[in-house]
Motif scaffolding. Structure first.
Motif, PDB file in Angstrom:
ATOM      1  N   LEU A  96      -8.916   6.115   3.197  1.00  0.00           N
ATOM      2  CA  LEU A  96      -8.630   5.145   2.153  1.00  0.00           C
ATOM      3  C   LEU A  96      -9.902   4.811   1.383  1.00  0.00           C
ATOM      4  O   LEU A  96     -11.001   4.813   1.935  1.00  0.00           O
ATOM      5  CB  LEU A  96      -8.044   3.867   2.760  1.00  0.00           C
ATOM      6  CG  LEU A  96      -6.846   4.035   3.698  1.00  0.00           C
ATOM      7  CD1 LEU A  96      -6.303   2.665   4.086  1.00  0.00           C
ATOM      8  CD2 LEU A  96      -5.765   4.895   3.080  1.00  0.00           C
ATOM      9  N   ARG A  97      -9.755   4.506   0.108  1.00  0.00           N
ATOM     10  CA  ARG A  97     -10.894   4.078  -0.707  1.00  0.00           C
ATOM     11  C   ARG A  97     -11.356   2.697  -0.233  1.00  0.00           C
ATOM     12  O   ARG A  97     -10.553   1.865   0.195  1.00  0.00           O
ATOM     13  CB  ARG A  97     -10.500   4.010  -2.177  1.00  0.00           C
ATOM     14  CG  ARG A  97      -9.970   5.306  -2.758  1.00  0.00           C
ATOM     15  CD  ARG A  97     -11.045   6.289  -3.084  1.00  0.00           C
ATOM     16  NE  ARG A  97     -11.921   5.774  -4.124  1.00  0.00           N
ATOM     17  CZ  ARG A  97     -12.878   6.498  -4.726  1.00  0.00           C
ATOM     18  NH1 ARG A  97     -13.067   7.749  -4.351  1.00  0.00           N
ATOM     19  NH2 ARG A  97     -13.640   5.983  -5.658  1.00  0.00           N
ATOM     20  N   PHE A 151      -9.663  -0.915  -1.082  1.00  0.00           N
ATOM     21  CA  PHE A 151      -8.468  -1.458  -0.443  1.00  0.00           C
ATOM     22  C   PHE A 151      -8.824  -2.549   0.554  1.00  0.00           C
ATOM     23  O   PHE A 151      -8.244  -3.641   0.535  1.00  0.00           O
ATOM     24  CB  PHE A 151      -7.677  -0.348   0.260  1.00  0.00           C
ATOM     25  CG  PHE A 151      -6.663  -0.889   1.223  1.00  0.00           C
ATOM     26  CD1 PHE A 151      -5.504  -1.483   0.760  1.00  0.00           C
ATOM     27  CD2 PHE A 151      -6.889  -0.856   2.597  1.00  0.00           C
ATOM     28  CE1 PHE A 151      -4.585  -2.024   1.645  1.00  0.00           C
ATOM     29  CE2 PHE A 151      -5.973  -1.382   3.482  1.00  0.00           C
ATOM     30  CZ  PHE A 151      -4.814  -1.967   3.009  1.00  0.00           C
ATOM     31  N   GLU A 166      -7.564  -0.557   8.063  1.00  0.00           N
ATOM     32  CA  GLU A 166      -7.583   0.780   7.480  1.00  0.00           C
ATOM     33  C   GLU A 166      -6.876   1.791   8.375  1.00  0.00           C
ATOM     34  O   GLU A 166      -6.125   2.644   7.888  1.00  0.00           O
ATOM     35  CB  GLU A 166      -9.024   1.216   7.208  1.00  0.00           C
ATOM     36  CG  GLU A 166      -9.665   0.494   6.032  1.00  0.00           C
ATOM     37  CD  GLU A 166     -11.040   1.045   5.695  1.00  0.00           C
ATOM     38  OE1 GLU A 166     -11.648   1.712   6.554  1.00  0.00           O
ATOM     39  OE2 GLU A 166     -11.502   0.816   4.554  1.00  0.00           O
ATOM     40  N   HIS A 169      -3.525   3.585   7.107  1.00  0.00           N
ATOM     41  CA  HIS A 169      -3.647   5.039   6.989  1.00  0.00           C
ATOM     42  C   HIS A 169      -2.550   5.731   7.793  1.00  0.00           C
ATOM     43  O   HIS A 169      -1.900   6.673   7.316  1.00  0.00           O
ATOM     44  CB  HIS A 169      -5.029   5.479   7.474  1.00  0.00           C
ATOM     45  CG  HIS A 169      -5.307   6.936   7.260  1.00  0.00           C
ATOM     46  ND1 HIS A 169      -5.001   7.897   8.203  1.00  0.00           N
ATOM     47  CD2 HIS A 169      -5.849   7.601   6.202  1.00  0.00           C
ATOM     48  CE1 HIS A 169      -5.356   9.079   7.742  1.00  0.00           C
ATOM     49  NE2 HIS A 169      -5.863   8.939   6.534  1.00  0.00           N
ATOM     50  N   ASN A 216       1.000   7.655   6.004  1.00  0.00           N
ATOM     51  CA  ASN A 216       1.056   9.096   6.275  1.00  0.00           C
ATOM     52  C   ASN A 216       2.100   9.449   7.334  1.00  0.00           C
ATOM     53  O   ASN A 216       2.081  10.535   7.897  1.00  0.00           O
ATOM     54  CB  ASN A 216      -0.306   9.601   6.708  1.00  0.00           C
ATOM     55  CG  ASN A 216      -1.311   9.606   5.578  1.00  0.00           C
ATOM     56  OD1 ASN A 216      -1.154  10.344   4.603  1.00  0.00           O
ATOM     57  ND2 ASN A 216      -2.351   8.786   5.682  1.00  0.00           N
ATOM     58  N   PRO A 219      -3.942   3.151  -2.037  1.00  0.00           N
ATOM     59  CA  PRO A 219      -5.256   3.044  -1.399  1.00  0.00           C
ATOM     60  C   PRO A 219      -6.029   4.350  -1.289  1.00  0.00           C
ATOM     61  O   PRO A 219      -7.226   4.330  -1.016  1.00  0.00           O
ATOM     62  CB  PRO A 219      -4.921   2.478  -0.011  1.00  0.00           C
ATOM     63  CG  PRO A 219      -3.510   2.855   0.234  1.00  0.00           C
ATOM     64  CD  PRO A 219      -2.846   2.827  -1.107  1.00  0.00           C
ATOM     65  N   GLU A 220      -5.364   5.491  -1.529  1.00  0.00           N
ATOM     66  CA  GLU A 220      -6.093   6.759  -1.526  1.00  0.00           C
ATOM     67  C   GLU A 220      -6.857   6.962  -2.831  1.00  0.00           C
ATOM     68  O   GLU A 220      -7.719   7.828  -2.927  1.00  0.00           O
ATOM     69  CB  GLU A 220      -5.123   7.913  -1.295  1.00  0.00           C
ATOM     70  CG  GLU A 220      -4.527   7.915   0.105  1.00  0.00           C
ATOM     71  CD  GLU A 220      -3.254   8.729   0.196  1.00  0.00           C
ATOM     72  OE1 GLU A 220      -3.096   9.470   1.177  1.00  0.00           O
ATOM     73  OE2 GLU A 220      -2.401   8.600  -0.719  1.00  0.00           O
ATOM     74  N   CYS A 253      -4.241  13.899   4.365  1.00  0.00           N
ATOM     75  CA  CYS A 253      -4.350  12.488   4.734  1.00  0.00           C
ATOM     76  C   CYS A 253      -5.797  12.025   4.555  1.00  0.00           C
ATOM     77  O   CYS A 253      -6.508  11.773   5.536  1.00  0.00           O
ATOM     78  CB  CYS A 253      -3.905  12.269   6.174  1.00  0.00           C
ATOM     79  SG  CYS A 253      -2.263  12.934   6.563  1.00  0.00           S
ATOM     80  N   LYS A 303       1.515   5.462  -0.499  1.00  0.00           N
ATOM     81  CA  LYS A 303       1.027   6.836  -0.529  1.00  0.00           C
ATOM     82  C   LYS A 303       1.108   7.352  -1.964  1.00  0.00           C
ATOM     83  O   LYS A 303       2.012   6.985  -2.710  1.00  0.00           O
ATOM     84  CB  LYS A 303       1.883   7.702   0.404  1.00  0.00           C
ATOM     85  CG  LYS A 303       1.488   9.164   0.495  1.00  0.00           C
ATOM     86  CD  LYS A 303       0.253   9.354   1.341  1.00  0.00           C
ATOM     87  CE  LYS A 303      -0.106  10.847   1.453  1.00  0.00           C
ATOM     88  NZ  LYS A 303      -1.374  11.031   2.198  1.00  0.00           N
ATOM     89  N   ALA A 306       0.855  -1.191   0.000  1.00  0.00           N
ATOM     90  CA  ALA A 306       0.000   0.000   0.000  1.00  0.00           C
ATOM     91  C   ALA A 306       0.890   1.239   0.000  1.00  0.00           C
ATOM     92  O   ALA A 306       1.655   1.462   0.937  1.00  0.00           O
ATOM     93  CB  ALA A 306      -0.915   0.001   1.221  1.00  0.00           C
ATOM     94  N   PRO A 353       3.096  -1.230   4.116  1.00  0.00           N
ATOM     95  CA  PRO A 353       2.795   0.178   3.824  1.00  0.00           C
ATOM     96  C   PRO A 353       4.059   0.939   3.431  1.00  0.00           C
ATOM     97  O   PRO A 353       5.147   0.680   3.949  1.00  0.00           O
ATOM     98  CB  PRO A 353       2.243   0.692   5.157  1.00  0.00           C
ATOM     99  CG  PRO A 353       2.921  -0.152   6.185  1.00  0.00           C
ATOM    100  CD  PRO A 353       3.168  -1.504   5.557  1.00  0.00           C
TER     101      PRO A 353
END
Length: 227
Positions: free
Chosen positions: A160-161, A164, A215, A219, A223, A147-148, A157, A74, A72, A177
């Motif tokens: 996430l969609r 994912f 998530e 996340h 970030n 995933p964004e 930030c 960014k 995953a 990540p």
């Protein structure tokens, strides 16, 4: 000077990309091995332009595990979508369907192995993504997802969609990540700035977590450089 270097980058990169696309189609009848070598050569070519011409260096912290994992990443700029081909071993990349349908580049990406996602297709898009993801696992390849869902500005930030978590649950893979700050030197504007892009490969997150838990952890991890 940055403006001149950026113009030269585009004048070299896009014709070079056409060359690599044609080379990929030329070797496609000989199997997946030659196709992957050409695509990875394209990623190396882009890396060379970024580091030598634009003066952008990469500082990588952490180590990417081998084998089937869900990576995953960014998403702040175009540069990481190509650099990920060097960071991850022969990945299958989840991307927007519109890119998969792009003339010349689309057929090349399909031969390499990507998962095109049509956001308007709803549940059918998720089923297609899962099916292609399972095929990647069967081939022993990791799956890369942003995933964004789209590029986001530096310092933001967004959540996430939902795709994912669905892919994570369906594939049953641990998640790696990746945080970075590419947007600082690679804005949407034409001119790119010299500097350093930091990439942090976070600790592997196990499979089987509930949706809220996975998530939240992903996340936070992607970030990690946004503070």
């Amino acid at each position: 000077m940055s403006a001149l270097r950026s113009i030269l980058y585009f004048l070299i990169f896009y014709p070079g990309t056409v060359f690599y696309c044609l080379a990929t189609l030329a070797v496609a009848p000989f199997g997946s091995g030659p196709v992957r070598r050409v695509i990875h050569g394209w990623a190396d070519f882009h890396h060379l332009l970024v580091t030598r011409l634009l003066g952008i260096q990469f500082k990588i912290e952490g180590e990417m595990p081998s084998g089937p994992v869900l990576v995953a990443v960014k998403h702040q700029a175009m540069v990481e979508t190509i650099e990920v081909l060097r960071l991850v071993d022969t990945p299958v990349v989840v991307m927007k369907q519109q890119y998969v349908k792009t003339p010349l580049l689309g057929p090349v990406m399909r031969r390499y192995g990507v998962i095109g996602v049509d956001r308007e297709a709803g549940a059918s898009a998720l089923r297609e993504m899962m099916q292609r993801g399972r095929q990647a696992i069967a081939d022993g390849r990791p799956v890369v997802i942003f995933p964004e869902g789209t590029r986001v500005p530096v310092g933001t930030c967004p959540p996430l969609r939902p795709g994912f978590a669905g892919l994570y649950r369906a594939l049953g893979l641990p998640v790696v990540p990746v945080a970075h700050d590419s947007g600082r030197v690679w804005p949407k504007a034409l001119v790119k700035r010299p500097g350093v892009i930091r990439l942090t490969i976070g600790e592997t997150i196990p499979a089987g977590l509930k949706r809220d838990a996975i998530e939240d952890r992903v996340h936070e991890a992607i970030n990690a450089l946004e503070a």
